[in-house]
Design a protein around this motif. Structure first.
Motif, PDB file in Angstrom:
ATOM      1  N   HIS A   1      -2.944  -4.242   6.730  1.00  0.00           N
ATOM      2  CA  HIS A   1      -2.642  -4.169   5.299  1.00  0.00           C
ATOM      3  C   HIS A   1      -3.648  -3.338   4.520  1.00  0.00           C
ATOM      4  N   LYS A   2      -4.616  -2.767   5.206  1.00  0.00           N
ATOM      5  CA  LYS A   2      -5.627  -1.970   4.502  1.00  0.00           C
ATOM      6  C   LYS A   2      -5.027  -0.657   4.028  1.00  0.00           C
ATOM      7  N   PRO A   3      -5.607  -0.068   2.962  1.00  0.00           N
ATOM      8  CA  PRO A   3      -5.127   1.242   2.485  1.00  0.00           C
ATOM      9  C   PRO A   3      -5.163   2.298   3.591  1.00  0.00           C
ATOM     10  N   GLU A   4      -6.179   2.228   4.458  1.00  0.00           N
ATOM     11  CA  GLU A   4      -6.326   3.213   5.528  1.00  0.00           C
ATOM     12  C   GLU A   4      -5.130   3.153   6.484  1.00  0.00           C
ATOM     13  N   ALA A   5      -4.590   1.923   6.690  1.00  0.00           N
ATOM     14  CA  ALA A   5      -3.417   1.782   7.563  1.00  0.00           C
ATOM     15  C   ALA A   5      -2.216   2.479   6.926  1.00  0.00           C
ATOM     16  N   ALA A   6      -2.145   2.429   5.592  1.00  0.00           N
ATOM     17  CA  ALA A   6      -1.044   3.108   4.893  1.00  0.00           C
ATOM     18  C   ALA A   6      -1.147   4.618   5.049  1.00  0.00           C
ATOM     19  N   LEU A   7      -2.391   5.110   5.093  1.00  0.00           N
ATOM     20  CA  LEU A   7      -2.580   6.556   5.294  1.00  0.00           C
ATOM     21  C   LEU A   7      -2.099   6.957   6.692  1.00  0.00           C
ATOM     22  N   LEU A   8      -2.431   6.148   7.680  1.00  0.00           N
ATOM     23  CA  LEU A   8      -1.964   6.437   9.038  1.00  0.00           C
ATOM     24  C   LEU A   8      -0.445   6.366   9.091  1.00  0.00           C
ATOM     25  N   LYS A   9       0.119   5.404   8.355  1.00  0.00           N
ATOM     26  CA  LYS A   9       1.574   5.246   8.369  1.00  0.00           C
ATOM     27  C   LYS A   9       2.263   6.468   7.758  1.00  0.00           C
ATOM     28  N   ILE A  10       1.738   6.949   6.649  1.00  0.00           N
ATOM     29  CA  ILE A  10       2.384   8.090   5.993  1.00  0.00           C
ATOM     30  C   ILE A  10       2.306   9.326   6.898  1.00  0.00           C
ATOM     31  N   ARG A  11       1.148   9.500   7.575  1.00  0.00           N
ATOM     32  CA  ARG A  11       1.002  10.642   8.493  1.00  0.00           C
ATOM     33  C   ARG A  11       2.015  10.529   9.638  1.00  0.00           C
ATOM     34  N   LYS A  12       2.161   9.310  10.180  1.00  0.00           N
ATOM     35  CA  LYS A  12       3.061   9.088  11.314  1.00  0.00           C
ATOM     36  C   LYS A  12       4.519   9.269  10.874  1.00  0.00           C
ATOM     37  N   GLU A  13       4.863   8.637   9.753  1.00  0.00           N
ATOM     38  CA  GLU A  13       6.255   8.692   9.274  1.00  0.00           C
ATOM     39  C   GLU A  13       6.688  10.117   8.957  1.00  0.00           C
TER      40      GLU A  13
ATOM     41  N   LYS B   1       8.650  19.102   9.908  1.00  0.00           N
ATOM     42  CA  LYS B   1       9.493  19.018   8.698  1.00  0.00           C
ATOM     43  C   LYS B   1       8.695  18.893   7.406  1.00  0.00           C
ATOM     44  N   HIS B   2       7.566  18.228   7.467  1.00  0.00           N
ATOM     45  CA  HIS B   2       6.842  17.894   6.239  1.00  0.00           C
ATOM     46  C   HIS B   2       5.405  18.408   6.294  1.00  0.00           C
ATOM     47  N   ALA B   3       4.774  18.436   5.112  1.00  0.00           N
ATOM     48  CA  ALA B   3       3.364  18.820   5.070  1.00  0.00           C
ATOM     49  C   ALA B   3       2.686  18.082   3.921  1.00  0.00           C
ATOM     50  N   LEU B   4       1.438  17.727   4.169  1.00  0.00           N
ATOM     51  CA  LEU B   4       0.666  16.996   3.171  1.00  0.00           C
ATOM     52  C   LEU B   4      -0.721  17.637   3.092  1.00  0.00           C
ATOM     53  N   TYR B   5      -1.236  17.744   1.893  1.00  0.00           N
ATOM     54  CA  TYR B   5      -2.514  18.434   1.680  1.00  0.00           C
ATOM     55  C   TYR B   5      -3.510  17.442   1.100  1.00  0.00           C
ATOM     56  N   GLU B   6      -4.662  17.339   1.740  1.00  0.00           N
ATOM     57  CA  GLU B   6      -5.633  16.318   1.339  1.00  0.00           C
ATOM     58  C   GLU B   6      -7.049  16.800   1.626  1.00  0.00           C
TER      59      GLU B   6
ATOM     60  N   GLU C   1       9.787   7.722   0.509  1.00  0.00           N
ATOM     61  CA  GLU C   1      11.020   8.516   0.373  1.00  0.00           C
ATOM     62  C   GLU C   1      10.773   9.771  -0.467  1.00  0.00           C
ATOM     63  N   ALA C   2       9.989   9.613  -1.536  1.00  0.00           N
ATOM     64  CA  ALA C   2       9.663  10.774  -2.384  1.00  0.00           C
ATOM     65  C   ALA C   2       8.941  11.830  -1.545  1.00  0.00           C
ATOM     66  N   CYS C   3       8.030  11.380  -0.679  1.00  0.00           N
ATOM     67  CA  CYS C   3       7.272  12.309   0.176  1.00  0.00           C
ATOM     68  C   CYS C   3       8.206  13.033   1.148  1.00  0.00           C
ATOM     69  N   ARG C   4       9.235  12.322   1.601  1.00  0.00           N
ATOM     70  CA  ARG C   4      10.184  12.949   2.534  1.00  0.00           C
ATOM     71  C   ARG C   4      11.021  14.017   1.858  1.00  0.00           C
ATOM     72  N   LYS C   5      11.255  13.829   0.545  1.00  0.00           N
ATOM     73  CA  LYS C   5      12.218  14.715  -0.135  1.00  0.00           C
ATOM     74  C   LYS C   5      11.584  15.936  -0.784  1.00  0.00           C
TER      75      LYS C   5
ATOM     76  N   MET D   1       0.819  -1.215   0.000  1.00  0.00           N
ATOM     77  CA  MET D   1       0.000   0.000   0.000  1.00  0.00           C
ATOM     78  C   MET D   1       0.857   1.271   0.000  1.00  0.00           C
ATOM     79  N   LEU D   2       2.015   1.154   0.672  1.00  0.00           N
ATOM     80  CA  LEU D   2       2.927   2.306   0.723  1.00  0.00           C
ATOM     81  C   LEU D   2       4.339   1.780   0.503  1.00  0.00           C
ATOM     82  N   THR D   3       4.886   2.030  -0.669  1.00  0.00           N
ATOM     83  CA  THR D   3       6.236   1.521  -0.949  1.00  0.00           C
ATOM     84  C   THR D   3       7.272   2.477  -0.360  1.00  0.00           C
ATOM     85  N   THR D   4       8.482   1.956  -0.180  1.00  0.00           N
ATOM     86  CA  THR D   4       9.574   2.788   0.312  1.00  0.00           C
ATOM     87  C   THR D   4       9.814   3.937  -0.654  1.00  0.00           C
ATOM     88  N   ALA D   5       9.673   3.660  -1.962  1.00  0.00           N
ATOM     89  CA  ALA D   5       9.922   4.707  -2.968  1.00  0.00           C
ATOM     90  C   ALA D   5       8.945   5.872  -2.790  1.00  0.00           C
ATOM     91  N   THR D   6       7.671   5.546  -2.571  1.00  0.00           N
ATOM     92  CA  THR D   6       6.678   6.611  -2.385  1.00  0.00           C
ATOM     93  C   THR D   6       6.964   7.393  -1.103  1.00  0.00           C
TER      94      THR D   6
END
Ligand code: NAD
Ligand code: IPM
Ligand code: MN
Length: 352
Positions: free
Chosen positions: A85-97, A266-271, A60-64, A53-58
């Motif tokens: 493994h649900k998509p929603e868990a990936a959303l929580l992971k990206i927010r946390k990371e 450090k980071h920001a995401l718009y949704e 890392e791109a978000c971090r950079k 659901m969330l690859t390292t490449a995605t």
């Protein structure tokens, strides 16, 4: 140069993100600043391509990049996967990371849409409040969690520093608005909420010029619908903020209108605050305004260009004033436009 990573995700995600990207491209052409947009798979779309659901490449791109633009994730196709493994868990992971602990959700009513709300126009007219939803703690992340055949359990925990930092942001924001913060909790029942309330009041000592009051979440849900104009800044935990902001969506006429900014140090995401809307996905029916307004928030918070944000808001207002309505904000009998027609109109109103 602004480097933006777009992660359209699932359902209507790609359709509404395309709208925001069109707006970004127009602004770039109009003002001559360079915008590089790099698209990456996320959620179910990523799972179908890469088995994750969330690859390292995605990630890392978000971090950079300078800012991330997200559509939405989830849908029936991936609903029966195990929780982690649900998509929603990936959303929580990206927010946390990315450390995005503050989710700003502004509920503002556009005059042109007064009749689109399911509430009476005089109740909603002039509504303008900002929700600070804590985004990387609370019951969404607490351990232990799980379920077996006979029980299910989650844990709601807030640590002092988590409450302090979101409270500070809310007080700072209130200083630039009407100077009133309402902290929403369930301190009459939950110890974690009593703790939340105590910490918010401690932080308040540094902001004596801001008025602070407390409200229980059940009453708050009622008050938002009864008299939304009473609110200026709301600060609340992860779960309460999730629910209250969907309620706020209906004041503005539709979930399809409400943008958000998820901010960290450090980071920001718009949704947009809405989901992947499987019921209308792939039909060119979705309202792109929440995502386009999320791009406006990107100019305010990440790029410190409030004048560009205002340009976007004005173009949205102009398209609405010209009578354009996607299905979710149309009154009975109104002609309805598609996602791409609404996008094109907003781009046109931005001018060249
Ligand atoms: P939803 O927000 O996707 O849809 C709720 C209702 O609002 C639907 O009738 C939908 O058609 C409508 N709607 C939402 N956005 C719209 C828009 N832009 N234009 C017009 N109508 C719109 O919520 P749901 O149906 O409960 O959830 C669907 C999926 O989305 C689930 O898998 C859920 O987990 C996921 N979800 C993801 C996010 C996110 O990625 N941030 C947020 C909420 C829900
Ligand atoms: C939102 C969504 C998410 C949340 C889900 C999909 C994890 O509802 O962004 O509001 O609850 O935070
Ligand atoms: Mn939600």
């Amino acid at each position: 140069m602004y480097k933006i990573v777009s992660i359209p995700g699932d359902g209507i995600g790609p359709e509404v993100v395309a709208g925001a990207v069109a707006v970004l491209r127009q602004l770039s052409a109009k003002h001559g600043f360079e915008i590089v947009i790099e698209e990456h798979p996320f959620g179910g779309a990523s799972y179908d391509l890469h088995g994750e659901m969330l690859t390292t490449a995605t990630l890392e791109a978000c971090r950079k990049c300078d800012a991330v633009l997200l559509g939405a994730v989830g849908g029936p196709k991936w609903e029966s996967l195990p929780h982690e493994h649900k998509p929603e868990a990936a959303l929580l992971k990206i927010r946390k990371e990315l450390g995005l602990f503050a989710n700003l959700r502004p509920a503002k009513v556009y005059d042109a849409l007064l009749d689109a709300s399911s509430l009476k126009p005089d109740v909603v007219q002039g509504t303008d409040f900002l929700v600070f939803r804590e985004l990387t703690g609370g019951i969404y992340f607490g351990q232990p969690r799980g379920f077996d055949e006979n029980k299910g359990w989650n844990t709601m925990v807030y640590e002092r520093h988590e409450v302090e930092r979101i409270a500070r942001l809310a007080f700072e924001a209130a200083r630039k608005r009407k100077g009133e913060v309402i902290s929403i909790d369930k301190a009459n029942v939950l110890e974690v909420s009593q703790f939340w309330r105590n910490v918010v009041h401690t932080v308040h000592a540094d902001y004596p010029d801001v008025k602070l009051s407390d409200m229980y979440v059940d009453n708050a849900a009622m008050q938002i619908v009864r008299n939304p104009k009473q609110f200026d800044v709301i600060v609340t935990g992860n779960l309460f903020g999730d629910i209250l902001s969907d309620i706020a969506g209906m004041i503005t006429g539709s979930l399809g209108m409400l943008p958000s900014a998820s901010i960290g140090t450090k980071h920001a995401l718009y949704e947009p605050i809405h989901g992947s809307a499987p019921d209308i996905a792939g039909q060119n029916k979705a309202n792109p305004i929440a995502t386009i307004a999320s791009a406006a928030m990107m100019f305010e918070h990440s790029f410190k260009k409030p004048e560009i944000a205002s340009e976007i808001y004005r173009a949205i207002e102009a398209a609405l004033a010209a009578g354009l309505r996607t299905a979710d904000i149309a009154a009975p009998g109104d002609p309805v436009v598609s996602t791409t027609e609404m996008t094109d109109a907003i781009v046109r109103h931005l001018g060249a």
